[in-house]
Motif scaffolding. Structure first.
Motif, short mmCIF file in Angstrom:
data_model
loop_
_atom_site.label_atom_id
_atom_site.label_comp_id
_atom_site.label_asym_id
_atom_site.label_seq_id
_atom_site.Cartn_x
_atom_site.Cartn_y
_atom_site.Cartn_z
N SER A 30 0.84 -1.19 0.00
CA SER A 30 0.00 0.00 0.00
C SER A 30 0.88 1.25 0.00
O SER A 30 0.55 2.26 -0.62
N ARG A 31 2.02 1.18 0.66
CA ARG A 31 2.97 2.30 0.66
C ARG A 31 3.53 2.53 -0.74
O ARG A 31 3.68 3.66 -1.19
N VAL A 32 3.83 1.45 -1.44
CA VAL A 32 4.34 1.54 -2.81
C VAL A 32 3.27 2.14 -3.72
O VAL A 32 3.55 3.05 -4.52
N ALA A 33 2.05 1.66 -3.59
CA ALA A 33 0.95 2.17 -4.41
C ALA A 33 0.73 3.66 -4.15
O ALA A 33 0.53 4.45 -5.08
N GLN A 34 0.81 4.05 -2.88
CA GLN A 34 0.63 5.47 -2.52
C GLN A 34 1.74 6.32 -3.12
O GLN A 34 1.49 7.42 -3.62
N LEU A 35 2.97 5.83 -3.10
CA LEU A 35 4.09 6.56 -3.68
C LEU A 35 3.85 6.81 -5.17
O LEU A 35 3.99 7.94 -5.65
N LYS A 82 4.00 15.29 2.90
CA LYS A 82 3.14 14.40 3.71
C LYS A 82 3.45 12.93 3.43
O LYS A 82 3.30 12.08 4.31
N GLN A 83 3.86 12.63 2.22
CA GLN A 83 4.16 11.25 1.84
C GLN A 83 5.62 10.88 2.11
O GLN A 83 6.07 9.79 1.78
N GLY A 84 6.39 11.80 2.67
CA GLY A 84 7.78 11.51 3.01
C GLY A 84 8.72 11.52 1.82
O GLY A 84 9.81 10.95 1.89
N ILE A 85 8.31 12.15 0.72
CA ILE A 85 9.14 12.16 -0.48
C ILE A 85 10.12 13.33 -0.46
O ILE A 85 11.25 13.21 -0.92
N VAL A 86 9.68 14.47 0.09
CA VAL A 86 10.56 15.63 0.19
C VAL A 86 10.62 16.11 1.63
O VAL A 86 9.75 15.81 2.44
N LYS A 87 11.66 16.85 1.91
CA LYS A 87 11.80 17.51 3.20
C LYS A 87 12.13 18.97 2.91
O LYS A 87 12.50 19.32 1.79
N TYR A 88 11.98 19.82 3.91
CA TYR A 88 12.30 21.22 3.69
C TYR A 88 13.02 21.80 4.89
O TYR A 88 12.99 21.26 5.99
N ARG A 89 13.65 22.92 4.62
CA ARG A 89 14.28 23.69 5.69
C ARG A 89 14.00 25.15 5.39
O ARG A 89 13.87 25.56 4.23
N LYS A 90 13.88 25.92 6.44
CA LYS A 90 13.64 27.35 6.31
C LYS A 90 14.96 28.09 6.45
O LYS A 90 15.81 27.72 7.25
N GLU A 91 15.13 29.11 5.64
CA GLU A 91 16.27 30.01 5.74
C GLU A 91 15.71 31.42 5.63
O GLU A 91 15.40 31.88 4.52
N GLY A 92 15.50 32.04 6.76
CA GLY A 92 14.83 33.34 6.77
C GLY A 92 13.40 33.17 6.30
O GLY A 92 12.63 32.38 6.85
N LYS A 93 13.06 33.88 5.23
CA LYS A 93 11.70 33.80 4.69
C LYS A 93 11.58 32.80 3.54
O LYS A 93 10.52 32.65 2.95
N LEU A 94 12.66 32.12 3.24
CA LEU A 94 12.67 31.16 2.13
C LEU A 94 12.53 29.73 2.65
O LEU A 94 13.03 29.40 3.72
N ALA A 95 11.86 28.89 1.86
CA ALA A 95 11.75 27.46 2.16
C ALA A 95 12.45 26.69 1.06
O ALA A 95 12.13 26.86 -0.13
N LEU A 99 14.93 16.09 -1.77
CA LEU A 99 14.37 14.73 -1.65
C LEU A 99 14.66 14.19 -0.26
O LEU A 99 15.75 14.38 0.28
N ASP A 100 13.68 13.51 0.32
CA ASP A 100 13.84 12.98 1.67
C ASP A 100 14.18 11.50 1.66
O ASP A 100 14.39 10.89 2.70
N THR A 101 14.19 10.90 0.49
CA THR A 101 14.50 9.47 0.38
C THR A 101 15.38 9.22 -0.84
O THR A 101 15.16 9.82 -1.89
N PRO A 102 16.38 8.37 -0.71
CA PRO A 102 17.25 8.09 -1.85
C PRO A 102 16.59 7.20 -2.92
O PRO A 102 17.14 7.02 -3.99
N HIS A 103 15.40 6.69 -2.63
CA HIS A 103 14.75 5.77 -3.55
C HIS A 103 14.08 6.46 -4.74
O HIS A 103 13.78 5.82 -5.74
N ILE A 104 13.84 7.75 -4.63
CA ILE A 104 13.12 8.46 -5.69
C ILE A 104 13.96 8.62 -6.95
O ILE A 104 13.48 8.41 -8.06
#
Length: 118
Positions: A30-35, A82-95, A99-104
């Motif tokens: 189900s995780r694979v299908a969701q991806l 939400k699906q764990g595919i990307v991550k973010y970091r804030k730098e001042g007013k910029l986001a 990629l949050d996973t090497p599998h993509i």
């Protein structure tokens, strides 16, 4: 209409079926299908591809790359996050997103079916 693409009699290999059913029960498909469902959207696929090209991009860069508004890019990025595919970091007013996973990356390369520069 004559359809030769199906079996003409019902017969199956019980050992194979049991072995594969057992393997299926051990996996979280189900995780694979969701991806794949998440990446099935063309804009989200473009974002994933873009993040394969560059380790980190800000939302404004991504919006310009996919030809959308910042609001639309942000919507797609939230879905990917939400699906764990990307991550973010804030730098001042910029986001900045990455990629949050090497599998993509390998998935994108395989899906393109070419030696992509990713």
């Amino acid at each position: 209409m004559n359809d030769n693409s199906t079996c003409e009699i019902y017969c199956y290999d019980e050992e194979k079926v049991n072995r594969i059913q057992g393997a299926l029960q051990k996996e979280n498909l189900s995780r694979v299908a969701q991806l794949f469902k998440v990446l099935a959207d063309e804009n989200r696929a473009k974002i994933a591809f873009a993040l394969c090209q560059d380790d980190e991009l800000c939302v404004c860069d991504i919006a310009n790359i996919i030809g959308s508004t910042v609001a639309t890019a942000s919507h797609h990025l939230r879905t990917l996050h939400k699906q764990g595919i990307v991550k973010y970091r804030k730098e001042g007013k910029l986001a900045f997103y990455s990629l949050d996973t090497p599998h993509i990356k390998p998935l994108i390369v395989m899906a393109l079916g070419v030696e992509a520069n990713v």
